[in-house]
Design an enzyme around this catalytic site. Structure first.
Site, PDB file in Angstrom:
ATOM      1  CB  ILE A  43      -0.962   0.000   1.213  1.00 45.98           C
ATOM      2  CG1 ILE A  43      -1.742  -1.319   1.239  1.00 45.98           C
ATOM      3  CG2 ILE A  43      -1.923   1.179   1.148  1.00 45.98           C
ATOM      4  CD1 ILE A  43      -2.575  -1.530   2.493  1.00 45.98           C
TER       5      ILE A  43
ATOM      6  CB  SER B 188      -6.584  -3.459   9.968  1.00 47.40           C
ATOM      7  OG  SER B 188      -7.317  -4.609   9.644  1.00 47.40           O
TER       8      SER B 188
ATOM      9  CE1 TYR C 193      -1.603  -6.388  10.861  1.00 47.49           C
ATOM     10  CE2 TYR C 193      -3.751  -7.466  10.815  1.00 47.49           C
ATOM     11  CZ  TYR C 193      -2.910  -6.464  10.393  1.00 47.49           C
ATOM     12  OH  TYR C 193      -3.375  -5.524   9.516  1.00 47.49           O
TER      13      TYR C 193
ATOM     14  CE  LYS D 174      -1.849  -2.614  11.341  1.00 46.20           C
ATOM     15  NZ  LYS D 174      -0.874  -1.603  10.904  1.00 46.20           N
TER      16      LYS D 174
END
Ligand code: UFG
Length: 344
Positions: free
Chosen positions: A13, A126, A151, A155
């Site tokens: 990204i 996310s 993970y 975030k």
């Protein structure tokens, strides 16, 4: 023109966002340590834009090297922070390296911002923070659910770190962008997703199967409570996503925020099932895909797609590209990398 620091700017990204920033005439300094990317991405960016971004090979876990970048480029006005580990399964096996990398990088950047007087920050978050949402489409004020992987937890914690830091550093202005499922590649096919090893994500697995690197695609479950039984996601074109970052940067630099910490969903607002993605890929490319239905993948949610109304109205941004065009761009990119590899 403003100078923007893009961490993880050679990643998937990140690289698409660097292209959009350069095409807007902004100056870009990239920080990357190539932990999940390749130096050649810089050439791809230059081929598209006619410009090499400034680049520093730095590991953000190293506080002093991070500071050195800010010292070297006092003109940096804003940061877009992409650099992070992002594989859900790997994070279960190596939780500490996920916490170390994703949290320390953010902490060092926030320290550097205070030290070197940079106030504007865009964070790569996310939809994983919503877990299995209670209602769909999911809006920004939906409750944050317990993360289902280390993970995902990084975030959530990073967003909390940013929010807490606002108390002590009210001059900071932060936008957290919660991505749904970014897919596709730049229409030039000069940059795209470069998964290391066996892809975890659906679309790179599809394109690698179609080109013959993988024998067949595994569809993880068709026993979900969805119209065709396969799981539903909100797939957003990576170029549309990249453009949202330019909008966010302008919002910060023009001081148009409603609050010093803002959160936006970046998705299309439309949910598509795994089987619909396969069908659309076949129609768009003319390739036949070999797939087999296997059991559900642990940790997967049944369905999630975005309520994009707040991002649409407040940012004045909307995902524009259709799913056929997006899947075709992923396929063109796969063919491009394959032709490069074959030529070696
Ligand atoms: N899928 C398959 N076969 C594959 C790969 C994926 O059937 O080989 C299915 C998955 O089960 C899921 C859908 O395709 O239903 C999308 O899977 P991805 O792995 O592409 O994406 P996820 O939605 O699982 O993950 C994405 C991001 C993560 C983020 C997560 C939050 O990649 O970073 O959304 O839900 F944590």
């Amino acid at each position: 023109m403003p100078t923007i620091l893009v961490t993880g700017g050679t990643g998937y990204i990140g690289s698409h966002t660097v292209v959009e920033l350069l095409e807007e005439g902004m100056e870009v300094v990239i920080i990357d340590n190539f932990s999940n990317s390749d130096r050649k991405v810089l050439d791809g960016i230059a081929e598209i834009t006619g410009k090499y971004p400034l680049f520093e090979e730095v590991d953000l876990r190293d506080r002093q090297s991070t500071y050195a970048v800010f010292k070297k480029y006092p003109e940096i006005e804003a940061i877009i922070h992409f650099a992070a580990f992002k594989a859900v399964g790997e994070s279960v096996e190596k939780p500490l390296s996920y916490y170390e990398n994703n949290l320390l990088s953010l902490i060092h950047l926030l320290e550097a911002m205070k030290r070197y007087g940079v106030a504007n920050f865009v964070f790569s978050s996310s939809c994983t923070v919503y877990g299995e949402p209670d209602s769909l489409p999911v809006a920004e004020d939906a409750p944050i659910k317990k993360a289902n992987s280390p993970y995902g937890n990084t975030k959530q914690i990073c967003e909390e770190i940013l929010l807490d830091t606002q108390e002590s550093t009210p001059e900071n202005r932060v936008i957290s962008l919660r991505y749904f499922n970014p897919i596709g590649a730049h229409p030039s096919a000069r940059i795209g997703e470069l998964p290391l090893g066996i892809p975890n994500n659906l679309v790179p697995f599809i394109t690698q199967t179609a080109i013959g690197i993988r024998d067949y695609l595994k569809v993880f479950g068709t026993d979900y409570n969805t119209p065709d039984g396969s799981a539903i996601r909100d797939y957003i074109n990576v170029v549309d996503l990249a453009k949202a970052h330019v909008v966010a940067i302008r919002r910060l630099l023009d001081n148009r925020q409603k609050a010093s910490f803002e959160v936006f969903n970046l998705g299309t607002g439309k949910g598509l099932s795994v089987l619909e993605i396969i069908q659309t890929f076949e129609n768009a490319t003319g390739e036949k895909l070999d797939y087999r239905v296997v059991k559900r993948r642990e940790g997967d949610v049944e369905q999630v797609y975005a309520d994009t109304s707040y991002a649409n109205s407040e940012l004045g941004w909307k995902a524009e590209k259709g799913i056929e065009e997006t899947l075709l761009s992923a396929w063109n990119w796969e063919k491009f990398i394959h032709s490069k590899k074959s030529a070696l």
